[in-house]
Scaffold this motif. Sequence first.
Motif, PDB file in Angstrom:
ATOM      1  N   ARG A 133      -8.410  28.639 -42.822  1.00 15.93           N
ATOM      2  CA  ARG A 133      -8.040  28.506 -43.756  1.00 15.93           C
ATOM      3  C   ARG A 133      -6.637  27.791 -43.128  1.00 15.93           C
ATOM      4  NH1 ARG A 133      -8.012  33.237 -47.183  1.00 15.93           N
ATOM      5  NH2 ARG A 133     -10.610  33.930 -46.628  1.00 15.93           N
ATOM      6  N   PRO A 134      -5.741  27.051 -43.704  1.00 14.64           N
ATOM      7  CA  PRO A 134      -5.155  26.813 -43.853  1.00 14.64           C
ATOM      8  C   PRO A 134      -4.063  27.187 -43.167  1.00 14.64           C
ATOM      9  CG  PRO A 134      -5.395  26.597 -46.542  1.00 14.64           C
ATOM     10  CD  PRO A 134      -6.143  27.127 -45.658  1.00 14.64           C
ATOM     11  N   GLU A 135      -3.914  27.888 -43.311  1.00 17.56           N
ATOM     12  CA  GLU A 135      -2.703  29.064 -43.196  1.00 17.56           C
ATOM     13  C   GLU A 135      -2.526  29.898 -41.037  1.00 17.56           C
ATOM     14  OE1 GLU A 135      -4.499  30.421 -45.717  1.00 17.56           O
ATOM     15  OE2 GLU A 135      -3.503  31.282 -46.925  1.00 17.56           O
ATOM     16  N   LEU A 136      -3.930  29.535 -40.895  1.00 18.37           N
ATOM     17  CA  LEU A 136      -3.749  29.560 -39.253  1.00 18.37           C
ATOM     18  C   LEU A 136      -3.596  28.404 -38.974  1.00 18.37           C
ATOM     19  CD1 LEU A 136      -7.331  31.656 -38.842  1.00 18.37           C
ATOM     20  CD2 LEU A 136      -4.178  32.755 -38.924  1.00 18.37           C
ATOM     21  N   ALA A 137      -3.865  27.460 -39.726  1.00 20.13           N
ATOM     22  CA  ALA A 137      -3.476  26.159 -38.803  1.00 20.13           C
ATOM     23  C   ALA A 137      -1.940  25.728 -38.251  1.00 20.13           C
ATOM     24  CB  ALA A 137      -4.361  24.860 -39.463  1.00 20.13           C
ATOM     25  N   TYR A 138      -1.432  26.001 -40.286  1.00 19.84           N
ATOM     26  CA  TYR A 138       0.020  25.918 -40.273  1.00 19.84           C
ATOM     27  C   TYR A 138       0.487  26.466 -39.116  1.00 19.84           C
ATOM     28  CZ  TYR A 138       3.979  24.413 -42.145  1.00 19.84           C
ATOM     29  OH  TYR A 138       5.664  23.627 -42.273  1.00 19.84           O
ATOM     30  N   ALA A 139       0.017  27.701 -38.549  1.00 19.89           N
ATOM     31  CA  ALA A 139       1.317  28.703 -38.051  1.00 19.89           C
ATOM     32  C   ALA A 139       0.912  28.139 -36.729  1.00 19.89           C
ATOM     33  CB  ALA A 139       0.602  29.885 -38.256  1.00 19.89           C
ATOM     34  N   THR A 140      -0.353  27.558 -35.882  1.00 18.88           N
ATOM     35  CA  THR A 140      -0.103  26.974 -34.798  1.00 18.88           C
ATOM     36  C   THR A 140       0.108  25.714 -34.769  1.00 18.88           C
ATOM     37  OG1 THR A 140      -2.357  27.379 -34.927  1.00 18.88           O
ATOM     38  CG2 THR A 140      -2.043  25.177 -33.665  1.00 18.88           C
ATOM     39  N   PHE A 141       0.793  25.123 -35.954  1.00 23.69           N
ATOM     40  CA  PHE A 141       1.448  23.494 -36.291  1.00 23.69           C
ATOM     41  C   PHE A 141       2.975  24.155 -35.987  1.00 23.69           C
ATOM     42  CE2 PHE A 141       4.317  22.030 -39.164  1.00 23.69           C
ATOM     43  CZ  PHE A 141       4.754  20.957 -38.664  1.00 23.69           C
ATOM     44  N   LEU A 142       3.373  25.282 -36.752  1.00 21.65           N
ATOM     45  CA  LEU A 142       4.744  25.104 -36.179  1.00 21.65           C
ATOM     46  C   LEU A 142       5.335  26.053 -35.231  1.00 21.65           C
ATOM     47  CD1 LEU A 142       5.579  28.122 -39.440  1.00 21.65           C
ATOM     48  CD2 LEU A 142       6.540  25.742 -39.241  1.00 21.65           C
ATOM     49  N   SER A 143       3.975  26.826 -34.069  1.00 22.19           N
ATOM     50  CA  SER A 143       4.610  27.050 -32.761  1.00 22.19           C
ATOM     51  C   SER A 143       4.463  25.787 -32.149  1.00 22.19           C
ATOM     52  CB  SER A 143       3.370  27.893 -32.241  1.00 22.19           C
ATOM     53  OG  SER A 143       2.480  27.592 -31.811  1.00 22.19           O
ATOM     54  N   LEU A 144       3.629  24.374 -32.025  1.00 20.43           N
ATOM     55  CA  LEU A 144       4.139  23.352 -31.762  1.00 20.43           C
ATOM     56  C   LEU A 144       4.867  22.880 -31.738  1.00 20.43           C
ATOM     57  CD1 LEU A 144       0.002  22.018 -32.295  1.00 20.43           C
ATOM     58  CD2 LEU A 144       1.340  22.070 -29.701  1.00 20.43           C
ATOM     59  N   ALA A 145       5.515  22.230 -33.282  1.00 21.04           N
ATOM     60  CA  ALA A 145       6.583  22.134 -33.530  1.00 21.04           C
ATOM     61  C   ALA A 145       7.787  23.159 -32.915  1.00 21.04           C
ATOM     62  CB  ALA A 145       7.076  22.040 -35.052  1.00 21.04           C
ATOM     63  N   ARG A 146       7.557  24.491 -32.763  1.00 25.76           N
ATOM     64  CA  ARG A 146       8.967  25.068 -32.166  1.00 25.76           C
ATOM     65  C   ARG A 146       9.140  24.797 -30.569  1.00 25.76           C
ATOM     66  NH1 ARG A 146       7.868  29.201 -35.250  1.00 25.76           N
ATOM     67  NH2 ARG A 146       6.180  29.924 -33.817  1.00 25.76           N
ATOM     68  N   SER A 147       8.095  24.767 -29.893  1.00 28.92           N
ATOM     69  CA  SER A 147       7.911  23.929 -29.322  1.00 28.92           C
ATOM     70  C   SER A 147       8.605  22.440 -28.193  1.00 28.92           C
ATOM     71  CB  SER A 147       6.887  25.014 -27.684  1.00 28.92           C
ATOM     72  OG  SER A 147       5.584  24.338 -28.617  1.00 28.92           O
ATOM     73  N   ASN A 148       7.754  22.106 -29.708  1.00 26.84           N
ATOM     74  CA  ASN A 148       7.953  20.574 -29.452  1.00 26.84           C
ATOM     75  C   ASN A 148       7.116  19.962 -28.301  1.00 26.84           C
ATOM     76  OD1 ASN A 148       9.188  18.375 -30.686  1.00 26.84           O
ATOM     77  ND2 ASN A 148      11.153  18.322 -29.046  1.00 26.84           N
ATOM     78  N   LYS A 149       6.365  20.568 -28.086  1.00 22.84           N
ATOM     79  CA  LYS A 149       5.028  19.752 -27.970  1.00 22.84           C
ATOM     80  C   LYS A 149       4.076  19.049 -28.567  1.00 22.84           C
ATOM     81  CE  LYS A 149       4.130  23.982 -25.056  1.00 22.84           C
ATOM     82  NZ  LYS A 149       2.897  24.956 -25.614  1.00 22.84           N
ATOM     83  N   VAL A 150       4.636  18.017 -28.381  1.00 17.98           N
ATOM     84  CA  VAL A 150       3.522  16.685 -29.310  1.00 17.98           C
ATOM     85  C   VAL A 150       2.485  15.706 -27.835  1.00 17.98           C
ATOM     86  CG1 VAL A 150       3.637  14.200 -30.781  1.00 17.98           C
ATOM     87  CG2 VAL A 150       5.736  16.344 -30.682  1.00 17.98           C
TER      88      VAL A 150
END
Length: 360
Positions: A343-360
């Motif tokens: 499911r894309p929703e789960l990956a999108y949530a992971t992405f959002l948490s990466l983006a929040r912590s700005n861990k590229v």
Amino acid sequence: MTEQNENGDFFLKYRNETLFNDKNSIVQCLKYFDKDNDQSLDLNEFEQLLKSLFSHNGNSYQIEMAKIKAMFDFFDSNKDGKIQLIELENFWFKIIKPTLFPKNALLIVDVQNDFITGTLSLTNCPSKHNGAEIVPIINNLIDTVPFETIAYSIDWHPADHSSFIENVNNRKLAENSPIKENIKTFDSVIYEAYPNVLQILWPAHCIQGTNGAKLHADLKQVDAKTDSLGRSVIYVYKGCLSDIDSYSAFFDNCRLNETSLHNDLKKLGITDLYICGIAADVCVAYTSMDALGLNYRVIYIQDGVRGVDSDNIKKQEINLVNNGALLIKSKDVYDMVGCKDRRPELAYATFLSLARSNKV
Ligand SMILES: [Ca+2]
Ligand SMILES: [Ca+2]
Ligand SMILES: [Zn+2]
């Protein structure tokens, strides 16, 4: 919701950890989706990759363009409008990896007698729910789905617990308590000891060692020693301290004390929590929110929960979705755990948490 994907299930073969971790696999992936041969993925090529990744038996999930663009821009580190190999490598390990290699636990919240037939039975709550209805649904999941771990949470109160209406006169109410007299069951008070937390007053329930605190007799309790699927089993006890309640299986309501759950799940490398149990709008919702905060991928099994108040259940479900949880039905669990359904929703949530912590 899904459409046949022209690339079939490209990613299925990469569910082999050795192959996945081979850097050449990322090169192959880039080559495969780079239709115009410029050694990078433009937005359209990236979209095709996502459609192949987020699919169910080769049928792609629709993903909103805004979300595709947000992920694209985030992983396009040099901001040239293309994803080069080194940027794809980052996406490979941050997003594709948890999508293809989830470690799954079933977390069964408080399926205890007192909430089903006992002193705090949901049948006596506004919802009039019958908690026993979820027992066969949960048992079927336990019997058929190869989770890595089965976790049971247990509300486990001392007899003098501050959440019991019977004990309301044993503690000092705070100045700012919304109610101070003629206090009834389900009212909220504030005790002096914890001036920042509203305590709903419930009938005494789940007192340590009593029959009411036992898990429902028909609920399957997996024995890790004899389990044919080799699953590990976790029990987590919550609400054990007299003066503070704990709706979440992770923390008490003041977040002053942590239970053993997060530590136990971390040791087992669990990434995905499939959450069910009682009560949907209280302990299940609080547990799910804390799980999201701890960066688990949270999958809430809608037909595997029963709650206190139907309107509040809906409200809590919307809140969970807004915070990155995925709501599904129990029939969907098998394919998701088997990674046929991603499911894309789960990956999108992971992405959002990466983006929040700005861990590229
Ligand atoms: Ca290209
Ligand atoms: Ca780039
Ligand atoms: Zn309780």
